[in-house]
Enzyme design. Structure first.
Site, short mmCIF file in Angstrom:
data_model
loop_
_atom_site.label_atom_id
_atom_site.label_comp_id
_atom_site.label_asym_id
_atom_site.label_seq_id
_atom_site.Cartn_x
_atom_site.Cartn_y
_atom_site.Cartn_z
N CYS A 382 0.83 -1.20 0.00
CA CYS A 382 0.00 0.00 0.00
C CYS A 382 0.87 1.26 0.00
O CYS A 382 1.48 1.56 -1.01
CB CYS A 382 -0.99 -0.05 1.16
SG CYS A 382 -2.46 0.92 0.80
N HIS A 507 -3.62 -4.99 0.57
CA HIS A 507 -3.02 -5.53 1.80
C HIS A 507 -3.10 -7.05 1.80
O HIS A 507 -4.08 -7.63 2.29
CB HIS A 507 -3.77 -5.00 3.02
CG HIS A 507 -3.51 -3.55 3.27
ND1 HIS A 507 -2.51 -3.10 4.09
CD2 HIS A 507 -4.12 -2.45 2.78
CE1 HIS A 507 -2.52 -1.78 4.11
NE2 HIS A 507 -3.49 -1.35 3.32
N GLU A 509 -1.66 -9.13 3.63
CA GLU A 509 -1.55 -9.72 4.97
C GLU A 509 -2.89 -10.17 5.53
O GLU A 509 -2.96 -11.08 6.35
CB GLU A 509 -0.86 -8.75 5.95
CG GLU A 509 -1.61 -7.47 6.31
CD GLU A 509 -1.36 -6.31 5.34
OE1 GLU A 509 -0.96 -6.57 4.18
OE2 GLU A 509 -1.60 -5.15 5.74
N1 GLN Z 1 -1.98 6.69 2.81
C1 GLN Z 1 -2.08 5.95 1.59
C2 GLN Z 1 -3.42 6.10 0.92
O1 GLN Z 1 -4.39 6.48 1.55
C3 GLN Z 1 -1.78 4.48 1.83
C4 GLN Z 1 -2.77 3.82 2.73
C5 GLN Z 1 -2.28 2.52 3.29
O2 GLN Z 1 -1.08 2.23 3.24
N2 GLN Z 1 -3.16 1.73 3.85
O3 GLN Z 1 -3.55 5.85 -0.23
#
Ligand code: GLN
Length: 537
Positions: A382, A507, A509
């Site tokens: 992310c 994600h 995970e």
């Molecule tokens: N802050 C980034 C976004 O909102 C990444 C979010 C995250 O890593 N969950 O796109």
């Protein structure tokens, strides 16, 4: 109709109520019973999505895009099912629903009160979970500690449910703490007695007491708790500190937790099939002579729970390997101060996880550069993938000052930007959340790892790789290995001539399970293990 097990906590928070509930789910499911688990969080936030990881640890995202308590992650990993947004409720949700009904005029003429309106809403939400999941047994964990003001409506709702559906359909499990006082050399049962007294004042008595303790519970302690708390002594169980959380279902099974619960509910069942689980725990206990050093470079490194699922996923991957895991925390601010070459020396693999805001971001970008240039296996999740795109833009495509709009709105090259439909929206529950399909490009590392072209992964972010720079970055060698099926969103990236350099906008995970590690974590782990082996020769 479902039967219910309520899990409450006494004395202290963070005693492992969630793990006890999950472990019970695991050993009941191992008997072929249809089980679901839910969490009731007594705070006023509608969900934990807006809370700092310092307050709340990780936000766990369900397939259907709910931002929930990290205990839902334990539930999914221990009972191996995908839960829904209904499996997590908060007082914020309960009150929002009741107040919305009041405004609609659903209670016309009535004074709207905690009893019966709030308690009825809680009971409906609990019943809804068992209905949606078609569960034989619904395990309900009540957050916080018995005696907390905000927990009272939940305990009252449970008391009412016992009357509504009959006492034989409800089992109460109370998880408490038995401290050992060094000065006296004794274990003390008084805090447990007090918390059970609080429960009884709410009209509830525990059927089973699970005592968390650093030392084995002696027969004397067990007898005392049984006498003062009005619970059979066979139903006073012990939850010792363990190295591996996944051992707890086995320890609970050995002490008869499931047998006691089923006896209370009047259910007959087959013996549990726990062979697969036991062999997984056996792998955890194996003493592996060599250990692969993998670091997580993040900003919340002082709270281990902030990246709970990432660490679990890495652990799952390590269980399948010849090598063990030597997990290292590195603060991204430390990388900024000390420089990547020094702060990251000797690591075999690096994860830059998700995150928000600008603190420590330059350290993460430097971490990516270090991994790319030194061919250190790297997984960017992310925000971690967004950092990889920024680093590539700056250092390979020469877009000086490239950045994410989130971090530097004034950047000349916003290579990571807001999606057009996201500007100006409120903060709660408005990100791209939950499962989305992603199409992988043939011949990429991602495709090789997943061994399929269409994958489904869970998201939680507001920003995306900016399509205006896609061709420019691709021309310089950034491989876009996965996109949304309509090709509008970049979901995965990698670079050529590198043993493992993978970024994902989602994600992974959240989908890893102890017996089924996620391919991206397995890929990273194996690549890090080969780096270690090469170093040794
Ligand atoms: N802050 C980034 C976004 O909102 C990444 C979010 C995250 O890593 N969950 O796109």
């Amino acid at each position: 109709m479902s039967q219910f097990v309520f899990v409450t906590g006494g004395v202290l928070s963070s005693l492992g109520k969630g793990i006890t509930a999950s472990s019970l789910g695991c050993i009941l499911k191992a008997r072929g019973l249809k089980v679901t688990i839910m969490k009731c969080d007594p705070y006023l936030n509608v969900d934990p999505g807006t809370m700092s990881p310092y307050q709340h640890g990780e936000v766990f995202v369900t397939e259907d895009g709910a931002e929930t308590d990290l205990d839902l992650g334990h539930y999914e990993r221990f009972i191996d099912v995908n839960l829904t947004r209904y499996n997590s409720i908060t007082t914020g949700q309960v009150y929002s629903q009741v107040i919305a009904k009041e405004r609609r005029g659903d209670y016309l003429g009535a004074t709207v009160q905690v009893i019966p309106h709030i308690t009825n809403a809680i009971k409906d939400m609990i019943q809804r979970v068992s209905r949606i999941n078609d569960a034989q047994i619904t395990i309900v964990e009540v957050g916080g500690t018995v005696g907390d003001i905000e927990g009272q409506p939940y305990l009252e709702a449970i008391r009412q449910m016992r009357n509504d559906i009959g006492r034989d359909n409800v089992c109460m499990v109370h998880v408490t703490y038995v401290p050992f006082t060094k000065a006296l050399g004794e274990m003390k049962t008084k805090p447990t007695q007090h918390s059970v007294k609080e429960m009884r004042a709410m009209g509830l008595t525990p059927d089973i007491i699970v005592c968390r303790s650093g030392k084995p519970i002696t027969a004397e302690v067990r007898n005392k708790i049984s006498l003062f708390c009005d619970t059979d002594k066979e139903r006073v169980l012990e939850a010792r500190d363990v190295d591996c959380l996944y051992e707890i279902p086995i320890l609970m099974e050995e002490q008869g937790l499931a047998v006691h619960v089923l006896r209370k509910l009047g259910i007959e069942s087959d013996p549990p099939q726990l062979d697969g689980w036991k062999s997984m725990v056996g792998k955890f206990r194996q003493k592996k002579p060599v250990k692969t050093r993998i670091a997580l470079v993040g900003k919340y490194i002082k709270v281990a729970d902030a990246y709970l699922s990432v660490i679990e996923a890495l652990t799952h991957a390590s269980l399948q390997s010849e090598a063990g895991l030597d997990f290292v925390w590195v603060s991204s601010e430390q990388v900024e101060k000390e420089g990547a070459e020094s702060a990251l020396k000797g690591l075999h693999g690096i994860i830059v996880p998700g995150g928000f805001g600008d603190r420590g971001i330059e350290g993460k970008i430097e971490t990516v550069r270090y991994c790319r240039e030194n061919k250190v296996p790297f997984l960017g999740i992310c925000l971690g993938m967004q950092c990889a795109v920024i680093e590539f833009a700056r250092n390979v495509a020469h877009l000086d000052g490239a950045n994410s709009f989130e971090v530097a709105p004034e950047t000349p090259y916003p290579v990571v930007n807001l999606m057009p439909d996201q500007s100006g929206v409120a903060k709660g529950g408005t990100m791209r959340l939950g499962v989305y399909p992603c199409r992988l490009v043939d011949g990429t590392h991602a495709f090789e790892l997943y061994k399929t072209s269409l994958i489904y992964e869970r998201h939680r972010h507001r920003y995306e790789v900016n399509n205006e720079y896609r061709t420019q970055l691709a021309n310089r060698g950034l491989i876009i290995s996965g996109t949304s099926p309509d090709n509008q969103l970049v979901e995965m990236i990698e670079v050529a001539d590198h043993p493992f350099f993978v970024g994902c906008q989602f994600h992974p995970e959240f989908k890893s399970r102890p017996n089924r590690p996620h391919p991206l974590f397995t890929g990273l782990f194996e690549s890090a293990a080969s780096r270690m082996a090469n170093e040794a020769t």
